[in-house]
Design a protein around this motif. Structure first.
Motif, mmCIF file in Angstrom:
data_model
loop_
_atom_site.group_PDB
_atom_site.id
_atom_site.type_symbol
_atom_site.label_atom_id
_atom_site.label_comp_id
_atom_site.label_asym_id
_atom_site.label_seq_id
_atom_site.Cartn_x
_atom_site.Cartn_y
_atom_site.Cartn_z
ATOM 1 N N GLY A 99 5.121 -6.695 -6.633
ATOM 2 C CA GLY A 99 5.674 -5.802 -7.650
ATOM 3 C C GLY A 99 5.590 -6.410 -9.042
ATOM 4 O O GLY A 99 5.153 -7.565 -9.222
ATOM 5 N N ALA A 100 6.011 -5.609 -10.038
ATOM 6 C CA ALA A 100 6.103 -6.161 -11.394
ATOM 7 C C ALA A 100 7.197 -7.207 -11.437
ATOM 8 O O ALA A 100 7.163 -8.126 -12.251
ATOM 9 C CB ALA A 100 6.386 -5.057 -12.399
ATOM 10 N N SER A 101 8.172 -7.094 -10.526
ATOM 11 C CA SER A 101 9.239 -8.107 -10.464
ATOM 12 C C SER A 101 8.636 -9.487 -10.221
ATOM 13 O O SER A 101 9.024 -10.463 -10.869
ATOM 14 C CB SER A 101 10.224 -7.792 -9.335
ATOM 15 O OG SER A 101 10.738 -6.503 -9.480
ATOM 16 N N GLY A 102 7.701 -9.547 -9.276
ATOM 17 C CA GLY A 102 7.022 -10.818 -8.990
ATOM 18 C C GLY A 102 6.230 -11.289 -10.202
ATOM 19 O O GLY A 102 6.199 -12.487 -10.514
ATOM 20 N N VAL A 207 4.007 -7.609 -22.418
ATOM 21 C CA VAL A 207 4.229 -6.177 -22.168
ATOM 22 C C VAL A 207 4.517 -5.949 -20.685
ATOM 23 O O VAL A 207 3.726 -6.339 -19.819
ATOM 24 C CB VAL A 207 3.025 -5.325 -22.620
ATOM 25 C CG1 VAL A 207 3.267 -3.851 -22.326
ATOM 26 C CG2 VAL A 207 2.757 -5.518 -24.109
ATOM 27 N N ASP A 208 5.648 -5.318 -20.423
ATOM 28 C CA ASP A 208 6.007 -4.919 -19.065
ATOM 29 C C ASP A 208 5.734 -3.425 -18.958
ATOM 30 O O ASP A 208 6.375 -2.625 -19.641
ATOM 31 C CB ASP A 208 7.497 -5.230 -18.835
ATOM 32 C CG ASP A 208 7.980 -4.811 -17.452
ATOM 33 O OD1 ASP A 208 7.156 -4.352 -16.636
ATOM 34 O OD2 ASP A 208 9.197 -4.938 -17.194
ATOM 35 N N ILE A 209 4.758 -3.058 -18.132
ATOM 36 C CA ILE A 209 4.405 -1.641 -18.023
ATOM 37 C C ILE A 209 4.607 -1.196 -16.567
ATOM 38 O O ILE A 209 3.815 -1.516 -15.684
ATOM 39 C CB ILE A 209 2.991 -1.344 -18.591
ATOM 40 C CG1 ILE A 209 2.652 0.137 -18.483
ATOM 41 C CG2 ILE A 209 1.903 -2.230 -17.992
ATOM 42 C CD1 ILE A 209 1.596 0.623 -19.465
ATOM 43 N N ALA A 210 5.709 -0.496 -16.338
ATOM 44 C CA ALA A 210 6.099 -0.155 -14.963
ATOM 45 C C ALA A 210 5.998 1.349 -14.693
ATOM 46 O O ALA A 210 6.258 1.785 -13.572
ATOM 47 C CB ALA A 210 7.517 -0.648 -14.688
ATOM 48 N N TYR A 211 5.640 2.132 -15.728
ATOM 49 C CA TYR A 211 5.669 3.593 -15.545
ATOM 50 C C TYR A 211 4.413 4.254 -16.111
ATOM 51 O O TYR A 211 4.491 5.361 -16.655
ATOM 52 C CB TYR A 211 6.918 4.179 -16.226
ATOM 53 C CG TYR A 211 8.201 3.604 -15.680
ATOM 54 C CD1 TYR A 211 8.835 4.206 -14.588
ATOM 55 C CD2 TYR A 211 8.755 2.447 -16.211
ATOM 56 C CE1 TYR A 211 9.998 3.662 -14.060
ATOM 57 C CE2 TYR A 211 9.912 1.898 -15.688
ATOM 58 C CZ TYR A 211 10.527 2.519 -14.613
ATOM 59 O OH TYR A 211 11.674 1.973 -14.089
ATOM 60 N N GLN A 212 3.268 3.587 -16.008
ATOM 61 C CA GLN A 212 2.053 4.161 -16.606
ATOM 62 C C GLN A 212 1.777 5.538 -15.986
ATOM 63 O O GLN A 212 1.747 5.689 -14.769
ATOM 64 C CB GLN A 212 0.856 3.224 -16.365
ATOM 65 C CG GLN A 212 -0.357 3.642 -17.181
ATOM 66 C CD GLN A 212 -1.588 2.770 -16.931
ATOM 67 O OE1 GLN A 212 -1.571 1.890 -16.062
ATOM 68 N NE2 GLN A 212 -2.648 3.035 -17.667
ATOM 69 N N THR A 239 2.547 -5.584 -14.597
ATOM 70 C CA THR A 239 2.324 -4.174 -14.288
ATOM 71 C C THR A 239 2.754 -3.865 -12.856
ATOM 72 O O THR A 239 2.721 -4.732 -11.985
ATOM 73 C CB THR A 239 0.859 -3.759 -14.562
ATOM 74 O OG1 THR A 239 0.736 -2.361 -14.352
ATOM 75 C CG2 THR A 239 -0.128 -4.476 -13.660
ATOM 76 N N SER A 240 3.159 -2.617 -12.657
ATOM 77 C CA SER A 240 3.742 -2.210 -11.371
ATOM 78 C C SER A 240 3.011 -1.011 -10.787
ATOM 79 O O SER A 240 2.608 -0.108 -11.524
ATOM 80 C CB SER A 240 5.203 -1.814 -11.612
ATOM 81 O OG SER A 240 5.753 -1.256 -10.441
ATOM 82 N N CYS A 241 2.887 -0.978 -9.474
ATOM 83 C CA CYS A 241 2.347 0.208 -8.808
ATOM 84 C C CYS A 241 3.462 0.974 -8.099
ATOM 85 O O CYS A 241 3.199 1.957 -7.414
ATOM 86 C CB CYS A 241 1.271 -0.198 -7.796
ATOM 87 S SG CYS A 241 -0.113 -1.044 -8.564
ATOM 88 N N SER A 242 4.719 0.518 -8.276
ATOM 89 C CA SER A 242 5.831 1.167 -7.578
ATOM 90 C C SER A 242 5.931 2.638 -7.935
ATOM 91 O O SER A 242 6.030 3.497 -7.061
ATOM 92 C CB SER A 242 7.145 0.469 -7.930
ATOM 93 O OG SER A 242 7.140 -0.838 -7.466
ATOM 94 N N LYS A 243 5.935 2.927 -9.249
ATOM 95 C CA LYS A 243 6.130 4.311 -9.689
ATOM 96 C C LYS A 243 4.811 5.052 -9.756
ATOM 97 O O LYS A 243 4.688 6.166 -9.244
ATOM 98 C CB LYS A 243 6.803 4.339 -11.061
ATOM 99 C CG LYS A 243 8.290 4.131 -11.019
ATOM 100 C CD LYS A 243 8.670 2.684 -10.951
ATOM 101 C CE LYS A 243 10.177 2.500 -10.867
ATOM 102 N NZ LYS A 243 10.534 1.093 -10.769
HETATM 103 C C1 LIG Z 1 10.764 -2.003 -16.849
HETATM 104 C C2 LIG Z 1 10.604 -2.400 -15.423
HETATM 105 N N1 LIG Z 1 9.897 -3.499 -15.135
HETATM 106 C C3 LIG Z 1 9.715 -3.899 -13.869
HETATM 107 C C4 LIG Z 1 10.255 -3.208 -12.815
HETATM 108 C C5 LIG Z 1 10.067 -3.737 -11.412
HETATM 109 O O1 LIG Z 1 9.190 -2.958 -10.703
HETATM 110 P P1 LIG Z 1 8.620 -3.364 -9.275
HETATM 111 O O2 LIG Z 1 9.151 -2.382 -8.299
HETATM 112 O O3 LIG Z 1 7.124 -3.253 -9.427
HETATM 113 O O4 LIG Z 1 9.020 -4.748 -8.994
HETATM 114 C C6 LIG Z 1 11.000 -2.053 -13.052
HETATM 115 C C7 LIG Z 1 11.602 -1.313 -11.953
HETATM 116 O O5 LIG Z 1 12.511 -0.548 -12.071
HETATM 117 C C8 LIG Z 1 11.168 -1.640 -14.404
HETATM 118 O O6 LIG Z 1 11.886 -0.556 -14.705
#
Ligand SMILES: Cc1ncc(COP(=O)(O)O)c(C=O)c1O
Length: 394
Positions: A99-102, A207-212, A239-243
Motif C-alpha cells: 500500500g501507500a502506507s508501506g 507527494v502522496d497520491i492515494a486517490y488518482q 502512490t496507492s492502488c487501494s482506491k
Molecule cells: C492520503 C493517504 N495516503 C495514504 C493512504 C494509505 O493508503 P493504502 O491503503 O494504500 O496504504 C491513505 C489511505 O486512506 C490516504 O488517505
C-alpha cells in the motif's frame, strides 16, 4: 515484559465503524470509514479487477517469491501512470510496497537514513497516519497552514508564506489530489508557486497520491505532481492502488524516487530495498499482479478507466445533490464548498458537539473532525443528511 505495556489508544475511525455496526437504528448512515461505496452501499470489486483475477487464476504457475522490489512490471506501470512525459521519468526508480502506507514508511526510513535532521512539513490537518509514520521513522514533523475553516478552502496565502521558509533540511509533504481529510485541493497556481519555492530554497517535495482518478480525472489528478516532476531535482512519491483499483485489502502501492540522475535514483532504490528487507522483506504479490495485468492490456486498461470515471462521476453528482439540497434549505450558498471539494471526503467545519449530535440524534456517523465520506451517501439519503445538517446547525 508485556505487563509493562499501557493499553493502546483506540483508532478513532475504526472504533467509529464498530459503533456504527452495533447501532440498531435502520436510518443510520456510515459516512466515516474512507472506502468508496456504490449506490447499493457496497464497496465493489471492479470488473477489470475481476477479469484480471480470472486471467491470473488460469495462467499463474507459481507462488514462489517475486523479489525485494516486488514486480518490476508493476513498478514500471506505476511510473508510466504517474510520470510519463515528464523530465523526472528518465531519472526515477520505483519499489512496490504494501500500500501507500508501506511507501510512506519506506520513504520516511530513507529520509532518516539520508538525513536524520530532516523536518517533514505536513498540511494542517492531514491524513491521520502522516504524522505517526514520519515520527516512527525518527523524523521531526511540523504542520503548515492549509485549510481555512471559514471558507472551507485552502488558505493559499498562509500556506505559501509558511513554505517559503522551508529549506534544504525540509521535506514538504503534499497530497497529489483529493486531500484527506478536507477535500480542498491546492490549485494549479499553488503547485506552480511550490515548484518555484522548491527550486529556489532547496526543499524536497514529497507527494502522496492515494486517490488518482477520484478528483477531476486520471490525468488531471496527477497534473500537480507532474508539474513538480518536470523541474525539481529530487522528489519522493507514495502512490496507492487501494482506491483507484478498489484493492484496499490487497495492500498494493509503490514508492517512487526521482533523483538528479538515474544513478542517484537507483542508489536510493537500493537503500529502500535494504530497508524493506529489514521490515517486511517483500511486498504481497496479488494486488500488484492484478494491476499489472490491467495496465499491460489495452482492453482492460480502457475498462478500468471507464469504471474509475463512473465512480468519480457518482461522487461528483452526490456532491452536487447535497450542496443543492442544502442551498434549497438555507437560501444561500454557504454549502457550495461541497461541490468544489474533490474526492471522497469533505470537512464540513462542524464542532465536536455537532458531530456527536449527528450520530446520537440522526444515526449519521462522521469522523470527529467533521470529515464525511461523500461516497458513503446514496441519492435517496441526500435529503435526510441535509435535514440533519440544518437541524444541528440551528
Ligand atoms: C492520503 C493517504 N495516503 C495514504 C493512504 C494509505 O493508503 P493504502 O491503503 O494504500 O496504504 C491513505 C489511505 O486512506 C490516504 O488517505
Amino acid at each position: 515484559m508485556l505487563d509493562l505495556l499501557t493499553p493502546a489508544q483506540q483508532d478513532p475511525i475504526l472504533s467509529l465503524s464498530i459503533a456504527f455496526r452495533e447501532d440498531p437504528r435502520t436510518e443510520k448512515m456510515d459516512l466515516g470509514i474512507g472506502v468508496y461505496k456504490d449506490s447499493q452501499g457496497i464497496t465493489p470489486i471492479m470488473q477489470a479487477v475481476k477479469a484480471a483475477q480470472q486471467q491470473l487464476a488460469e495462467t499463474q504457475t507459481t507462488k514462489s517469491y517475486v523479489g525485494l522490489a516486488g514486480s518490476e512490471v508493476f513498478n514500471q506501470s506505476m511510473v508510466d501512470l504517474l510520470l510519463k512525459g515528464t523530465d523526472g521519468y528518465s531519472r526515477c526508480a520505483a519499489v512496490q510496497t504494501p500500500g501507500a502506507s508501506g511507501a510512506l514508511r519506506m520513504l520516511a526510513d530513507l529520509m532518516y537514513l539520508a538525513k536524520p535532521i530532516t523536518t517533514v512539513w505536513i498540511t494542517n490537518p492531514s491524513y491521520v497516519n502522516h504524522k505517526p509514520v514520519m515520527e516512527a521513522a525518527g523524523l521531526t514533523v511540523k504542520y503548515y497552514p492549509y485549510f481555512d475553516m471559514t471558507t472551507k478552502q485552502v488558505d493559499g496565502e498562509a500556506m505559501l508564506a509558511a513554505l517559503s521558509k522551508a529549506g534544504p533540511d525540509d521535506v514538504v509533504l503534499l497530497h497529489g489530489c483529493c486531500h484527506n481529510p478536507t477535500g480542498a485541493d491546492i490549485r494549479h497556481e499553488h503547485w506552480e508557486a511550490i515548484n518555484e519555492l522548491a527550486q529556489k530554497n532547496g526543499f524536497t517535495p514529497f507527494v502522496d497520491i492515494a486517490y488518482q482518478g477520484f478528483g477531476s480525472g486520471i490525468e488531471e489528478d496527477a497534473a500537480g505532481l507532474r508539474l513538480l516532476a518536470d523541474s525539481v531535482e529530487e522528489m519522493l512519491i507514495a502512490t496507492s492502488c487501494s482506491k483507484s483499483f478498489g484493492l484496499y485489502r490487497e495492500r498494493t502501492g509503490a514508492a517512487i524516487v526521482i533523483g538528479k540522475n538515474k544513478e542517484e535514483a537507483m542508489n536510493a532504490k537500493g537503500r529502500i530495498l535494504q530497508l524493506a528487507r529489514a521490515t517486511y522483506t517483500m511486498p504481497p504479490d496479488h494486488g500488484a499482479a492484478i494491476v499489472q495485468t490491467i495496465l499491460t492490456d489495452d482492453a482492460l486498461t480502457t475498462q478500468w478507466r471507464e469504471e474509475l470515471n463512473t465512480m468519480r462521476n457518482r461522487i461528483v453528482s452526490l456532491r452536487e445533490g447535497l450542496s443543492s439540497a442544502l442551498s434549497a434549505r438555507t437560501g444561500d450558498n454557504r454549502y457550495d464548498f461541497i461541490k468544489s471539494h474533490k474526492g471522497m471526503f469533505s470537512v464540513l467545519g462542524l464542532s465536536v458537539e455537532q458531530v456527536a449530535k449527528l450520530r446520537d440524534e440522526f444515526g449519521i456517523y462522521a469522523v470527529g473532525d467533521s470529515r464525511i465520506n461523500i461516497a458513503g451517501l446514496t441519492e435517496a439519503r441526500i435529503d435526510y443528511l441535509a435535514d440533519a445538517l440544518i437541524a444541528i446547525s440551528e
